[in-house]
Design a protein around this motif. Structure first.
Motif, PDB file in Angstrom:
ATOM      1  N   GLN A   1      -1.080 -33.844 -52.002  1.00  0.00           N
ATOM      2  CA  GLN A   1      -0.341 -32.829 -52.637  1.00  0.00           C
ATOM      3  C   GLN A   1      -1.109 -31.472 -52.182  1.00  0.00           C
ATOM      4  OE1 GLN A   1      -0.567 -32.748 -56.842  1.00  0.00           O
ATOM      5  NE2 GLN A   1      -2.424 -31.775 -57.000  1.00  0.00           N
ATOM      6  N   VAL A   2      -0.330 -30.395 -52.247  1.00  0.00           N
ATOM      7  CA  VAL A   2      -1.169 -29.203 -51.618  1.00  0.00           C
ATOM      8  C   VAL A   2      -0.532 -27.948 -52.395  1.00  0.00           C
ATOM      9  CG1 VAL A   2       0.938 -28.803 -50.030  1.00  0.00           C
ATOM     10  CG2 VAL A   2      -1.235 -27.653 -49.551  1.00  0.00           C
ATOM     11  N   GLN A   3      -1.692 -27.051 -52.553  1.00  0.00           N
ATOM     12  CA  GLN A   3      -1.294 -25.969 -53.601  1.00  0.00           C
ATOM     13  C   GLN A   3      -0.843 -24.686 -52.632  1.00  0.00           C
ATOM     14  OE1 GLN A   3      -1.050 -25.951 -56.918  1.00  0.00           O
ATOM     15  NE2 GLN A   3      -1.616 -28.162 -56.813  1.00  0.00           N
ATOM     16  N   LEU A   4      -0.150 -23.990 -52.863  1.00  0.00           N
ATOM     17  CA  LEU A   4       0.323 -22.781 -52.032  1.00  0.00           C
ATOM     18  C   LEU A   4       0.508 -21.613 -52.844  1.00  0.00           C
ATOM     19  CD1 LEU A   4       3.417 -24.557 -50.380  1.00  0.00           C
ATOM     20  CD2 LEU A   4       1.146 -24.422 -49.228  1.00  0.00           C
ATOM     21  N   VAL A   5       0.046 -20.662 -52.039  1.00  0.00           N
ATOM     22  CA  VAL A   5      -0.210 -19.117 -52.969  1.00  0.00           C
ATOM     23  C   VAL A   5       0.334 -18.076 -51.922  1.00  0.00           C
ATOM     24  CG1 VAL A   5      -1.341 -17.298 -54.154  1.00  0.00           C
ATOM     25  CG2 VAL A   5      -1.824 -19.868 -54.464  1.00  0.00           C
ATOM     26  N   GLU A   6       1.468 -17.568 -52.279  1.00  0.00           N
ATOM     27  CA  GLU A   6       1.978 -16.492 -51.357  1.00  0.00           C
ATOM     28  C   GLU A   6       1.089 -15.003 -51.847  1.00  0.00           C
ATOM     29  OE1 GLU A   6       5.633 -18.985 -52.184  1.00  0.00           O
ATOM     30  OE2 GLU A   6       3.796 -18.304 -53.226  1.00  0.00           O
ATOM     31  N   SER A   7       1.375 -14.204 -51.053  1.00  0.00           N
ATOM     32  CA  SER A   7       0.966 -12.807 -51.081  1.00  0.00           C
ATOM     33  C   SER A   7       1.202 -11.636 -50.182  1.00  0.00           C
ATOM     34  CB  SER A   7      -0.787 -12.465 -51.153  1.00  0.00           C
ATOM     35  OG  SER A   7      -1.420 -13.080 -49.842  1.00  0.00           O
ATOM     36  N   GLY A   8       1.345 -10.530 -50.453  1.00  0.00           N
ATOM     37  CA  GLY A   8       1.578  -9.330 -49.358  1.00  0.00           C
ATOM     38  C   GLY A   8       3.128  -8.846 -49.332  1.00  0.00           C
ATOM     39  N   GLY A   9       3.743  -9.319 -50.465  1.00  0.00           N
ATOM     40  CA  GLY A   9       4.795  -8.715 -50.797  1.00  0.00           C
ATOM     41  C   GLY A   9       4.650  -7.210 -51.513  1.00  0.00           C
ATOM     42  N   GLY A  10       5.717  -6.269 -51.556  1.00  0.00           N
ATOM     43  CA  GLY A  10       5.543  -5.147 -52.026  1.00  0.00           C
ATOM     44  C   GLY A  10       6.934  -4.264 -51.718  1.00  0.00           C
ATOM     45  N   LEU A  11       6.779  -2.913 -52.105  1.00  0.00           N
ATOM     46  CA  LEU A  11       8.003  -2.101 -51.655  1.00  0.00           C
ATOM     47  C   LEU A  11       7.693  -1.354 -50.589  1.00  0.00           C
ATOM     48  CD1 LEU A  11      10.517  -0.614 -52.889  1.00  0.00           C
ATOM     49  CD2 LEU A  11       8.972   0.868 -53.919  1.00  0.00           C
ATOM     50  N   VAL A  12       8.729  -1.421 -49.571  1.00  0.00           N
ATOM     51  CA  VAL A  12       8.648  -0.629 -48.518  1.00  0.00           C
ATOM     52  C   VAL A  12      10.133  -0.100 -48.172  1.00  0.00           C
ATOM     53  CG1 VAL A  12       6.830  -2.309 -47.234  1.00  0.00           C
ATOM     54  CG2 VAL A  12       9.481  -2.786 -46.905  1.00  0.00           C
ATOM     55  N   PRO A  13      10.040   0.917 -47.270  1.00  0.00           N
ATOM     56  CA  PRO A  13      11.044   1.609 -46.831  1.00  0.00           C
ATOM     57  C   PRO A  13      11.978   0.915 -45.791  1.00  0.00           C
ATOM     58  CG  PRO A  13       9.433   2.978 -45.983  1.00  0.00           C
ATOM     59  CD  PRO A  13       8.899   1.820 -46.808  1.00  0.00           C
ATOM     60  N   ALA A  14      13.408   1.319 -45.829  1.00  0.00           N
ATOM     61  CA  ALA A  14      14.058   0.547 -44.638  1.00  0.00           C
ATOM     62  C   ALA A  14      13.374   0.811 -43.308  1.00  0.00           C
ATOM     63  CB  ALA A  14      15.555   0.725 -44.471  1.00  0.00           C
ATOM     64  N   GLY A  15      13.330  -0.243 -42.326  1.00  0.00           N
ATOM     65  CA  GLY A  15      12.603   0.237 -41.152  1.00  0.00           C
ATOM     66  C   GLY A  15      11.176  -0.344 -41.147  1.00  0.00           C
ATOM     67  N   GLY A  16      10.617  -0.549 -42.194  1.00  0.00           N
ATOM     68  CA  GLY A  16       9.109  -0.745 -42.294  1.00  0.00           C
ATOM     69  C   GLY A  16       8.661  -2.046 -42.030  1.00  0.00           C
ATOM     70  N   SER A  17       7.504  -2.248 -42.250  1.00  0.00           N
ATOM     71  CA  SER A  17       7.023  -3.907 -42.184  1.00  0.00           C
ATOM     72  C   SER A  17       6.072  -4.249 -43.142  1.00  0.00           C
ATOM     73  CB  SER A  17       6.006  -3.747 -40.713  1.00  0.00           C
ATOM     74  OG  SER A  17       7.131  -3.426 -39.715  1.00  0.00           O
ATOM     75  N   LEU A  18       6.036  -5.650 -43.266  1.00  0.00           N
ATOM     76  CA  LEU A  18       5.204  -6.340 -44.391  1.00  0.00           C
ATOM     77  C   LEU A  18       4.714  -7.529 -43.482  1.00  0.00           C
ATOM     78  CD1 LEU A  18       6.807  -6.114 -47.802  1.00  0.00           C
ATOM     79  CD2 LEU A  18       4.773  -5.069 -47.015  1.00  0.00           C
ATOM     80  N   ARG A  19       3.434  -8.022 -43.890  1.00  0.00           N
ATOM     81  CA  ARG A  19       2.942  -9.234 -43.411  1.00  0.00           C
ATOM     82  C   ARG A  19       2.764 -10.220 -44.748  1.00  0.00           C
ATOM     83  NH1 ARG A  19      -2.622 -11.528 -40.514  1.00  0.00           N
ATOM     84  NH2 ARG A  19      -3.242 -11.041 -42.660  1.00  0.00           N
ATOM     85  N   LEU A  20       3.198 -11.317 -44.850  1.00  0.00           N
ATOM     86  CA  LEU A  20       3.534 -11.899 -45.896  1.00  0.00           C
ATOM     87  C   LEU A  20       2.464 -13.078 -45.561  1.00  0.00           C
ATOM     88  CD1 LEU A  20       6.975 -12.725 -47.507  1.00  0.00           C
ATOM     89  CD2 LEU A  20       5.392 -10.894 -48.046  1.00  0.00           C
ATOM     90  N   SER A  21       1.415 -13.485 -46.458  1.00  0.00           N
ATOM     91  CA  SER A  21       0.454 -14.465 -46.289  1.00  0.00           C
ATOM     92  C   SER A  21       0.834 -15.904 -47.053  1.00  0.00           C
ATOM     93  CB  SER A  21      -0.808 -14.173 -46.349  1.00  0.00           C
ATOM     94  OG  SER A  21      -1.239 -13.369 -45.471  1.00  0.00           O
ATOM     95  N   CYS A  22       0.713 -16.996 -46.816  1.00  0.00           N
ATOM     96  CA  CYS A  22       0.691 -18.091 -47.752  1.00  0.00           C
ATOM     97  C   CYS A  22      -0.720 -19.085 -47.460  1.00  0.00           C
ATOM     98  CB  CYS A  22       1.736 -19.296 -47.045  1.00  0.00           C
ATOM     99  SG  CYS A  22       1.963 -20.867 -47.933  1.00  0.00           S
ATOM    100  N   ALA A  23      -1.377 -18.992 -48.550  1.00  0.00           N
ATOM    101  CA  ALA A  23      -2.773 -19.781 -48.414  1.00  0.00           C
ATOM    102  C   ALA A  23      -2.574 -21.012 -49.034  1.00  0.00           C
ATOM    103  CB  ALA A  23      -3.526 -19.009 -48.997  1.00  0.00           C
ATOM    104  N   ALA A  24      -3.053 -22.194 -48.307  1.00  0.00           N
ATOM    105  CA  ALA A  24      -3.051 -23.737 -48.852  1.00  0.00           C
ATOM    106  C   ALA A  24      -4.217 -24.200 -49.145  1.00  0.00           C
ATOM    107  CB  ALA A  24      -2.267 -24.519 -47.683  1.00  0.00           C
ATOM    108  N   SER A  25      -4.366 -25.095 -50.367  1.00  0.00           N
ATOM    109  CA  SER A  25      -5.344 -25.630 -50.423  1.00  0.00           C
ATOM    110  C   SER A  25      -5.628 -27.034 -49.762  1.00  0.00           C
ATOM    111  CB  SER A  25      -5.385 -26.140 -52.059  1.00  0.00           C
ATOM    112  OG  SER A  25      -4.329 -27.008 -52.251  1.00  0.00           O
ATOM    113  N   GLY A  26      -6.823 -27.742 -49.709  1.00  0.00           N
ATOM    114  CA  GLY A  26      -6.976 -28.921 -49.089  1.00  0.00           C
ATOM    115  C   GLY A  26      -7.257 -28.974 -47.690  1.00  0.00           C
ATOM    116  N   ARG A  27      -7.690 -30.222 -47.302  1.00  0.00           N
ATOM    117  CA  ARG A  27      -8.328 -30.287 -45.866  1.00  0.00           C
ATOM    118  C   ARG A  27      -7.528 -30.789 -44.814  1.00  0.00           C
ATOM    119  NH1 ARG A  27     -14.600 -32.064 -46.750  1.00  0.00           N
ATOM    120  NH2 ARG A  27     -15.300 -30.147 -48.011  1.00  0.00           N
ATOM    121  N   THR A  28      -6.113 -31.324 -45.315  1.00  0.00           N
ATOM    122  CA  THR A  28      -5.088 -31.945 -44.558  1.00  0.00           C
ATOM    123  C   THR A  28      -4.156 -30.970 -44.412  1.00  0.00           C
ATOM    124  OG1 THR A  28      -4.137 -32.960 -46.591  1.00  0.00           O
ATOM    125  CG2 THR A  28      -5.767 -34.001 -45.434  1.00  0.00           C
TER     126      THR A  28
END
Length: 124
Positions: A1-28
């Motif tokens: 199994q693997v644990q996943l945690v997203e981050s980076g969301g938010g409120l932005v105006p049209a035309g803007g940018s965001l970078r989302l991240s997904c952090a995973a646990s484990g060594r595999t």
């Protein structure tokens, strides 16, 4: 199994940018293909983009092609979704998902592990 945690969301105006991240646990982590999916209120969960285990193959939904870019760093157990030229219709909760059966998949029901989601709101 693997644990996943997203981050980076938010409120932005049209035309803007965001970078989302997904952090995973484990060594595999390199055993897992990863996908991003999104779901807006009243809508079904839809495919956004998938990336293969090695990161060499990607598949984008037509609605985001040319605007979103997925990447992964297996050494850091991280997957990223760079979102540019955001539109109000991109507003949704974005989920990171992983599966180890296929090299990659665009089908939500083929993913075994899911993060809790991160909310993206794009104002007009």
């Amino acid at each position: 199994q693997v644990q996943l945690v997203e981050s980076g969301g938010g409120l932005v105006p049209a035309g803007g940018s965001l970078r989302l991240s997904c952090a995973a646990s484990g060594r595999t982590f390199s055993r897992y293909a990863v996908g991003w999916f999104r779901q807006a209120p009243g809508n079904e969960r839809e495919f956004v983009v998938a990336i293969s285990r090695s990161g060499t193959n990607t598949d984008y939904a037509d609605s985001v092609k040319g605007r979103f870019t997925i990447s992964r760093d297996n050494a850091k157990n991280m997957v990223y979704l760079q979102m540019n030229s955001l539109k109000p219709e991109d507003t949704a909760v974005y989920y990171c998902a992983a599966q180890a059966v296929y090299d990659y998949s665009i089908l939500a029901n083929e993913y075994s592990y899911w993060g809790q989601g991160t909310r993206v709101t794009v104002s007009s």
